[in-house]
Design an enzyme around this catalytic site. Sequence first.
Site, mmCIF file in Angstrom:
data_model
loop_
_atom_site.group_PDB
_atom_site.id
_atom_site.type_symbol
_atom_site.label_atom_id
_atom_site.label_comp_id
_atom_site.label_asym_id
_atom_site.label_seq_id
_atom_site.Cartn_x
_atom_site.Cartn_y
_atom_site.Cartn_z
ATOM 1 N N GLU A 167 0.813 -1.194 0.043
ATOM 2 C CA GLU A 167 -0.067 0.150 -0.011
ATOM 3 C C GLU A 167 0.981 1.127 -0.030
ATOM 4 O O GLU A 167 1.905 1.208 0.668
ATOM 5 C CB GLU A 167 -0.866 -0.075 1.174
ATOM 6 N N ASP A 202 -6.125 8.517 2.306
ATOM 7 C CA ASP A 202 -5.649 8.315 3.667
ATOM 8 C C ASP A 202 -4.960 9.423 4.415
ATOM 9 O O ASP A 202 -4.125 10.018 3.950
ATOM 10 C CB ASP A 202 -4.681 7.080 3.530
ATOM 11 N N GLU A 225 -4.159 7.090 -1.722
ATOM 12 C CA GLU A 225 -3.382 5.828 -1.383
ATOM 13 C C GLU A 225 -3.847 4.977 -2.266
ATOM 14 O O GLU A 225 -5.036 4.659 -2.464
ATOM 15 C CB GLU A 225 -3.512 5.416 -0.026
ATOM 16 N N SER A 232 -3.935 1.096 -2.508
ATOM 17 C CA SER A 232 -3.637 -0.300 -1.802
ATOM 18 C C SER A 232 -3.720 -1.664 -2.711
ATOM 19 O O SER A 232 -4.803 -1.906 -3.409
ATOM 20 C CB SER A 232 -4.447 -0.736 -0.719
ATOM 21 N N HIS A 269 3.306 0.849 2.843
ATOM 22 C CA HIS A 269 3.308 -0.544 3.845
ATOM 23 C C HIS A 269 3.284 -1.723 2.955
ATOM 24 O O HIS A 269 2.694 -1.853 2.181
ATOM 25 C CB HIS A 269 2.262 -0.361 4.637
ATOM 26 N N ASN A 320 2.083 -5.856 3.394
ATOM 27 C CA ASN A 320 1.497 -6.778 4.130
ATOM 28 C C ASN A 320 1.721 -8.236 3.752
ATOM 29 O O ASN A 320 2.076 -8.456 2.625
ATOM 30 C CB ASN A 320 0.026 -6.349 3.784
ATOM 31 N N ARG A 345 -1.920 -10.705 9.733
ATOM 32 C CA ARG A 345 -1.531 -10.010 8.794
ATOM 33 C C ARG A 345 -0.615 -9.079 9.516
ATOM 34 O O ARG A 345 -0.692 -8.057 10.051
ATOM 35 C CB ARG A 345 -2.597 -9.135 8.306
ATOM 36 N N HIS A 373 1.923 -6.298 9.404
ATOM 37 C CA HIS A 373 1.675 -5.019 8.603
ATOM 38 C C HIS A 373 3.099 -4.356 8.948
ATOM 39 O O HIS A 373 3.700 -3.553 9.934
ATOM 40 C CB HIS A 373 0.856 -4.136 9.285
#
Lengths: 62, 505
Positions: free
Chosen positions: B10, B97, B102, B104, B156, B158, B240, B242
């Site tokens: 993301e 965001d 953003e 993702s 980020h 995941n 998950r 992160h």
Amino acid sequence: MAGQEQIRPGRRDDGPDDLPPPTPAAPQVQSSDIDDILDEIDGVLESNAEEFVRGFVQKGGQ
Amino acid sequence: MTVRRVMGIETEYGISVPGDPAANPMVLSGDVVTAYATSRGIRPARASWDYQDEMPLRDARGWDMGRGIAHPSQLTDVEDPTLANVVLTNGARLYVDHAHPEYSSPEVTTPRDAVIWDRAGELIMREAVARLSTVPPGVNLYKNNTDGKGASYGTHENYLMSRATPFGRIVRDLIPFFVVRQIMCGSGRVGIGVDSRVNGFQLSQRADFFEVEVGLETTLKRPIINTRDEPHAVADRYRRLHVILGDANHADVANLLKLGATSLVLAMIEDDALGADLSVVNPVAALRAVSHDPTLKRTIELTDGRTLTGLELLTEYFDRAGRYLEQRYAGELDADTAEVMHWWGTVLDHLRRDPMEARREVDWVAKLAVLEGYRERDAMGWGDPRLRAVDIQWSDVRADRGLAHRLAATGRLEMLVDEAAVVRAVTEPPTDTRAWFRGTCLARFADEIVAASWDSVIFDVRGARVFQRVPMLEPLRGTKAAVGDLVLGAADAEALLTALAASAD
């Protein structure tokens, strides 16, 4: 362009003590490659760097 | 275990209006999302986000943060109708965001696919910029992580992990890896300190913004290991992970290694096969020390008493991964794992001989080569605004203005995936995760979908009195192989739901 910094004679050594030393002289072929890249970037780089940098203000995110 | 697992990236993009630093970034970000959605015929009022399963305050250590003590920016599950938020046919989410647009990515299962759908996000942002440019001065977007003035925003990763793996082991074994991963994954930054108060260059966009080892926050007191425990999947089976400390990448190799090497380290952690503890003394300080040293010569201390360079510690992880894969697969590696190991070894070799040799593979090296070229040619000090301009414009999403894109277009970055695959990924979902169901439903039945999320699609079937929510708590179900015939054979949402119900009997 207005606001453009003057090119200073000689590299200004204004970094902190722990900065990397200058990279070793690259082979000739790579030097000319870098020159080509710089020529290309010169053509698209924001002409007023100082104002451009000052204007790039973000709000924090995640 | 291999590099394969459910994963995604993301990215919050930097946003600015040329000549207007005071422009409202929330409104602008909404414009970006709306401009793109409109260009694709998506009405943000339809296909909006389903927040039912969002739990941003759930902590992997086993408790919930009280909403009363949460910072407002942590309350990500409150729907704000003024903020645009859409799900795309490629299975991704595009939304606002905080003060950034953003993207993702959809869930993928390989590092290579993660790179493809991450780059698809950049094409989506580029399209939005092109649409908005028709009304000068337009909006510019940057795939970077800091303004160099004290603000940072995240890219980020995941990773779906087994819930059975003790969180403490993840923390212990992952922190040292994250301290040194930036050596091959950092995107480079002009300026030292969150507000660039010291002139110079560092490996990572993000390192200076991290203050603690472990924590729930993502916008303040940022932790090396983020404990947000919001699996978007069956919570008993999955966690998950992160990951918030990575940089946005333009170099395919660095991006592939960010996902691939991390997935391999996680596999070893899940298998309890990593071996002796590699914990470093004072990881937060070490993270910054490694970032501030482009010579890669500085050493860090391990708690076992050893003193290693960051490159040596990263090589230790590489060697352990090699031995682990040898024991598990005796050299018979799947193509995705082999590709990651090939590039991981190649990049380490290049960096060891001379960091500049990795300029085709690693963002910070490519950036530093250009910056050093300027310093040499024009005798610039590190405080020169032109160097900072290069740093920022490096990440401009426009093909003609973004410096990383200029380098890539002229063959100066190693490209692992071709542009045609990236273009397809703008509209098509990965076939091997639930993102296929989500994206394909949106492509086929958009008028009958009221909302979607990572783990659900909500249908408003014509003539039905109530909405029908299809839960998707298993990320590896809803693939094209599993439900392709059902979804592609259904004439409308009602037929699809009927077929799904029948197949479940």
